[in-house]
Design a protein around this motif. Structure first.
Motif, PDB file in Angstrom:
ATOM      1  N   VAL A   5      -4.892   1.561  -8.441  1.00  0.00           N
ATOM      2  CA  VAL A   5      -3.786   2.508  -8.393  1.00  0.00           C
ATOM      3  C   VAL A   5      -4.318   3.929  -8.500  1.00  0.00           C
ATOM      4  O   VAL A   5      -5.197   4.206  -9.310  1.00  0.00           O
ATOM      5  N   CYS A   6      -3.779   4.826  -7.689  1.00  0.00           N
ATOM      6  CA  CYS A   6      -4.082   6.260  -7.802  1.00  0.00           C
ATOM      7  C   CYS A   6      -3.047   6.868  -8.748  1.00  0.00           C
ATOM      8  O   CYS A   6      -1.844   6.656  -8.568  1.00  0.00           O
ATOM      9  N   TYR A   7      -3.538   7.636  -9.743  1.00  0.00           N
ATOM     10  CA  TYR A   7      -2.643   8.257 -10.720  1.00  0.00           C
ATOM     11  C   TYR A   7      -2.672   9.782 -10.688  1.00  0.00           C
ATOM     12  O   TYR A   7      -1.908  10.419 -11.380  1.00  0.00           O
ATOM     13  N   HIS A   8      -3.580  10.362  -9.947  1.00  0.00           N
ATOM     14  CA  HIS A   8      -3.748  11.819  -9.995  1.00  0.00           C
ATOM     15  C   HIS A   8      -3.934  12.375  -8.590  1.00  0.00           C
ATOM     16  O   HIS A   8      -3.791  11.656  -7.608  1.00  0.00           O
ATOM     17  N   SER A  40      -4.277  -1.589  -3.834  1.00  0.00           N
ATOM     18  CA  SER A  40      -4.525  -3.006  -3.548  1.00  0.00           C
ATOM     19  C   SER A  40      -4.585  -3.766  -4.866  1.00  0.00           C
ATOM     20  O   SER A  40      -4.482  -3.177  -5.937  1.00  0.00           O
ATOM     21  N   HIS A  41      -4.775  -5.092  -4.752  1.00  0.00           N
ATOM     22  CA  HIS A  41      -4.982  -5.896  -5.951  1.00  0.00           C
ATOM     23  C   HIS A  41      -6.047  -6.934  -5.647  1.00  0.00           C
ATOM     24  O   HIS A  41      -6.388  -7.191  -4.490  1.00  0.00           O
ATOM     25  N   ASP A  42      -6.601  -7.525  -6.696  1.00  0.00           N
ATOM     26  CA  ASP A  42      -7.638  -8.530  -6.502  1.00  0.00           C
ATOM     27  C   ASP A  42      -7.166  -9.883  -7.022  1.00  0.00           C
ATOM     28  O   ASP A  42      -6.098 -10.004  -7.641  1.00  0.00           O
ATOM     29  N   ALA A  43      -7.956 -10.901  -6.791  1.00  0.00           N
ATOM     30  CA  ALA A  43      -7.596 -12.260  -7.177  1.00  0.00           C
ATOM     31  C   ALA A  43      -7.556 -12.440  -8.697  1.00  0.00           C
ATOM     32  O   ALA A  43      -6.954 -13.388  -9.186  1.00  0.00           O
ATOM     33  N   TYR A  90       0.841  -1.195   0.000  1.00  0.00           N
ATOM     34  CA  TYR A  90       0.000   0.000   0.000  1.00  0.00           C
ATOM     35  C   TYR A  90       0.881   1.252   0.000  1.00  0.00           C
ATOM     36  O   TYR A  90       1.766   1.403   0.840  1.00  0.00           O
ATOM     37  N   GLY A  91       0.652   2.119  -0.987  1.00  0.00           N
ATOM     38  CA  GLY A  91       1.391   3.378  -1.072  1.00  0.00           C
ATOM     39  C   GLY A  91       2.642   3.327  -1.926  1.00  0.00           C
ATOM     40  O   GLY A  91       3.231   4.363  -2.210  1.00  0.00           O
ATOM     41  N   ASP A  92       3.069   2.134  -2.341  1.00  0.00           N
ATOM     42  CA  ASP A  92       4.256   2.036  -3.193  1.00  0.00           C
ATOM     43  C   ASP A  92       4.033   2.768  -4.512  1.00  0.00           C
ATOM     44  O   ASP A  92       2.927   2.741  -5.075  1.00  0.00           O
ATOM     45  N   TYR A  93       5.088   3.377  -5.017  1.00  0.00           N
ATOM     46  CA  TYR A  93       5.016   3.996  -6.339  1.00  0.00           C
ATOM     47  C   TYR A  93       5.183   2.904  -7.389  1.00  0.00           C
ATOM     48  O   TYR A  93       6.045   2.027  -7.262  1.00  0.00           O
ATOM     49  N   VAL A  94       4.310   2.936  -8.383  1.00  0.00           N
ATOM     50  CA  VAL A  94       4.334   1.968  -9.473  1.00  0.00           C
ATOM     51  C   VAL A  94       4.264   2.714 -10.798  1.00  0.00           C
ATOM     52  O   VAL A  94       3.939   3.905 -10.837  1.00  0.00           O
TER      53      VAL A  94
END
Length: 117
Positions: A50-53, A41-44, A21-25
């Motif tokens: 991801v937040c982009y803005h 987060s991610h799902d199965a 959580y919070g990592d830059y990607v």
């Protein structure tokens, strides 16, 4: 434009526990300029949120097109990505609409995202 071998290797790697959580990607589809965001987060099903803005809305993104940001990419990103989602406190927090936010509750951890059939 084809995908490079390096990008293909990253694309074929599962998200697993690699991102927190919070990592830059970086969203890198290979056909346009990569976009820096922050992981929620991610799902199965293999999608990531991801937040982009500057807002706190997280976009569903194919996990295979994400990779961890380099230090220089993270340093060059807007410090406002995710609004207050990644801060210790949020002046706009509303439990009725702020889903998967670190401000949500027990242990102040984000709720996992579940995928149903």
């Amino acid at each position: 434009m084809g995908i490079s071998d390096e990008r293909r290797e990253v694309a074929e790697r599962p998200l697993g526990d690699e991102l927190r959580y919070g990592d830059y990607v970086v969203y890198d589809p290979g056909r346009r300029e990569p976009e820096v965001g922050r992981f929620v987060s991610h799902d199965a099903a293999g999608s990531a949120y991801v937040c982009y803005h500057d807002g706190c809305t997280a976009a569903r993104t194919p996990g295979r097109l994400l990779r961890p940001a380099t230090e220089s990419e993270a340093a060059g990103a807007s410090p406002r990505i995710g609004f207050h989602r990644f801060d210790a406190e949020c002046p706009s927090y509303d439990p009725g609409c702020c889903m998967g936010c670190v401000h949500d509750g027990p242990g102040r951890a984000p709720r996992p995202v579940e995928v149903t059939g």
